[in-house]
Design a protein around this motif. Structure first.
Motif, PDB file in Angstrom:
ATOM      1  N   GLU A   1       0.836  -1.201   0.000  1.00 54.75           N
ATOM      2  CA  GLU A   1       0.000   0.000   0.000  1.00 54.75           C
ATOM      3  C   GLU A   1       0.873   1.254   0.000  1.00 54.75           C
ATOM      4  O   GLU A   1       1.847   1.321   0.750  1.00 54.75           O
ATOM      5  CB  GLU A   1      -0.856  -0.036   1.268  1.00 54.75           C
TER       6      GLU A   1
ATOM      7  N   LYS B   1       1.163   4.722   1.239  1.00 53.92           N
ATOM      8  CA  LYS B   1       0.536   5.523   2.298  1.00 53.92           C
ATOM      9  C   LYS B   1       0.375   6.971   1.828  1.00 53.92           C
ATOM     10  O   LYS B   1       1.137   7.443   0.980  1.00 53.92           O
ATOM     11  CB  LYS B   1       1.401   5.470   3.560  1.00 53.92           C
ATOM     12  N   PRO B   2      -0.588   7.710   2.421  1.00 54.96           N
ATOM     13  CA  PRO B   2      -0.812   9.087   1.976  1.00 54.96           C
ATOM     14  C   PRO B   2       0.439   9.965   2.048  1.00 54.96           C
ATOM     15  O   PRO B   2       0.620  10.851   1.223  1.00 54.96           O
ATOM     16  CB  PRO B   2      -1.876   9.598   2.950  1.00 54.96           C
ATOM     17  N   TRP B   3       1.309   9.710   3.026  1.00 60.17           N
ATOM     18  CA  TRP B   3       2.500  10.548   3.191  1.00 60.17           C
ATOM     19  C   TRP B   3       3.657  10.098   2.290  1.00 60.17           C
ATOM     20  O   TRP B   3       4.728  10.673   2.322  1.00 60.17           O
ATOM     21  CB  TRP B   3       2.938  10.580   4.656  1.00 60.17           C
ATOM     22  N   GLU B   4       3.405   9.057   1.489  1.00 64.77           N
ATOM     23  CA  GLU B   4       4.449   8.575   0.583  1.00 64.77           C
ATOM     24  C   GLU B   4       4.162   8.982  -0.868  1.00 64.77           C
ATOM     25  O   GLU B   4       4.738   8.427  -1.791  1.00 64.77           O
ATOM     26  CB  GLU B   4       4.530   7.043   0.665  1.00 64.77           C
ATOM     27  N   LYS B   5       3.227   9.938  -1.035  1.00 64.85           N
ATOM     28  CA  LYS B   5       2.778  10.265  -2.390  1.00 64.85           C
ATOM     29  C   LYS B   5       3.444  11.513  -2.962  1.00 64.85           C
ATOM     30  O   LYS B   5       2.880  12.162  -3.840  1.00 64.85           O
ATOM     31  CB  LYS B   5       1.253  10.411  -2.398  1.00 64.85           C
ATOM     32  N   GLU B   6       4.643  11.830  -2.459  1.00 65.52           N
ATOM     33  CA  GLU B   6       5.340  13.029  -2.931  1.00 65.52           C
ATOM     34  C   GLU B   6       5.585  12.963  -4.443  1.00 65.52           C
ATOM     35  O   GLU B   6       5.287  13.902  -5.168  1.00 65.52           O
ATOM     36  CB  GLU B   6       6.668  13.187  -2.189  1.00 65.52           C
TER      37      GLU B   6
ATOM     38  N   CYS C   1      -9.393  11.551   0.083  1.00 66.39           N
ATOM     39  CA  CYS C   1      -9.439  12.095   1.437  1.00 66.39           C
ATOM     40  C   CYS C   1     -10.768  12.772   1.746  1.00 66.39           C
ATOM     41  O   CYS C   1     -11.014  13.162   2.877  1.00 66.39           O
ATOM     42  CB  CYS C   1      -8.278  13.053   1.650  1.00 66.39           C
TER      43      CYS C   1
ATOM     44  N   TRP D   1       4.603  19.201  -0.643  1.00 67.36           N
ATOM     45  CA  TRP D   1       4.096  18.748  -1.945  1.00 67.36           C
ATOM     46  C   TRP D   1       2.592  18.537  -1.957  1.00 67.36           C
ATOM     47  O   TRP D   1       2.015  18.222  -2.992  1.00 67.36           O
ATOM     48  CB  TRP D   1       4.795  17.435  -2.340  1.00 67.36           C
TER      49      TRP D   1
ATOM     50  N   MET E   1      -4.204  12.980   3.475  1.00 66.34           N
ATOM     51  CA  MET E   1      -3.476  14.204   3.842  1.00 66.34           C
ATOM     52  C   MET E   1      -4.248  15.392   3.273  1.00 66.34           C
ATOM     53  O   MET E   1      -4.705  15.285   2.121  1.00 66.34           O
ATOM     54  CB  MET E   1      -2.073  14.192   3.243  1.00 66.34           C
TER      55      MET E   1
ATOM     56  N   GLY F   1      -8.633  15.191   5.279  1.00 72.80           N
ATOM     57  CA  GLY F   1      -8.908  15.872   4.021  1.00 72.80           C
ATOM     58  C   GLY F   1      -9.041  17.369   4.218  1.00 72.80           C
ATOM     59  O   GLY F   1      -9.161  17.855   5.351  1.00 72.80           O
TER      60      GLY F   1
END
Lengths: 70, 152
Positions: free
Chosen positions: A19, A21-26, A69, B47, B118, B135
């Protein structure tokens, strides 16, 4: 043998279930990850050809956002 | 065997802080959540487009808060410290960052909270999660004031 089959099956799951994660979507958030690499002119040009060939307008996208989100 | 498979499939969501959960003592110490205040914890990154809009609004809300009762803490989850520094400096230059920020380049803090999106805002009172907002919210400043009023 049955247990071994389960383990092999589980190993297949491990490969598929990684998966992001939301914080890994840079990297995914970069404009270059968009269609046509973030080049608005190129995107517009490709859409023009698409709509001309399809003889229709619209239908080139999907509804809703992608962040998941809201 | 079934239990192992279910644990594996659901495991990532099992270890997320939810409303009513108690924050671990190590995290309480790391973030300084030991006081009697209500702590508003905001996870953001340079970002993240929604975060860029939300942080200035949170800073706006922070101006009128009673800092004896409430503290806002930002968690910058940028993996590159230079990106975090540049983003925070730009916000400060605009007067849009007036609360304490904890940098989380290793993502250890956010991995423990494990939000589903996020930006995410956690309200923590007496080391317990009271509310979570996931969100972007258009008027998050008004939302914070409204939520805090209900928590008094």
């Amino acid at each position: 043998m049955k247990t071994l089959s389960y383990i092999v099956l589980l190993l297949f799951f491990i490969g598929c279930a990684k998966e992001v994660k939301p914080w890994e979507k840079e990297t995914l958030a970069k404009s270059t990850m968009e269609d046509a690499g973030g080049n608005a002119l190129s995107k517009q040009y490709e859409e023009h050809i698409y709509f001309s060939k399809e003889a229709s307008k619209g239908g080139g996208g999907v509804a809703g956002g992608g962040c998941g989100c809201n | 065997m079934k239990n192992i498979i279910w644990t594996f499939l659901l495991g990532s969501q099992l270890f997320a802080y939810d409303v009513g959960d108690t924050i671990s003592p190590a995290m309480v110490e790391h973030l300084g959540l030991g006081g009697e205040k209500v702590y508003v914890i905001d996870f953001f990154a340079s970002w993240c487009g929604s975060c860029q809009k939300e942080v200035p609004l949170i800073a706006k809300a922070n101006v009128t808060l009673n800092h004896n009762e409430v503290e806002i803490i930002g968690i910058d989850v940028d993996k590159k410290p230079e990106n975090a520094e540049a983003f925070q400096k730009a916000l400060q230059a605009e007067g849009a960052l007036n609360f304490r920020v904890v940098n989380d380049p290793q993502n250890l803090v956010i991995a423990e909270f494990n939000p589903v999106g996020m930006p995410t805002l956690y309200y923590v009172k007496a080391q317990k999660v009271v509310k979570i907002i996931t969100g972007a919210v258009d008027a998050i400043d008004a939302q914070i004031h409204s939520d805090l009023k209900k928590m008094r």
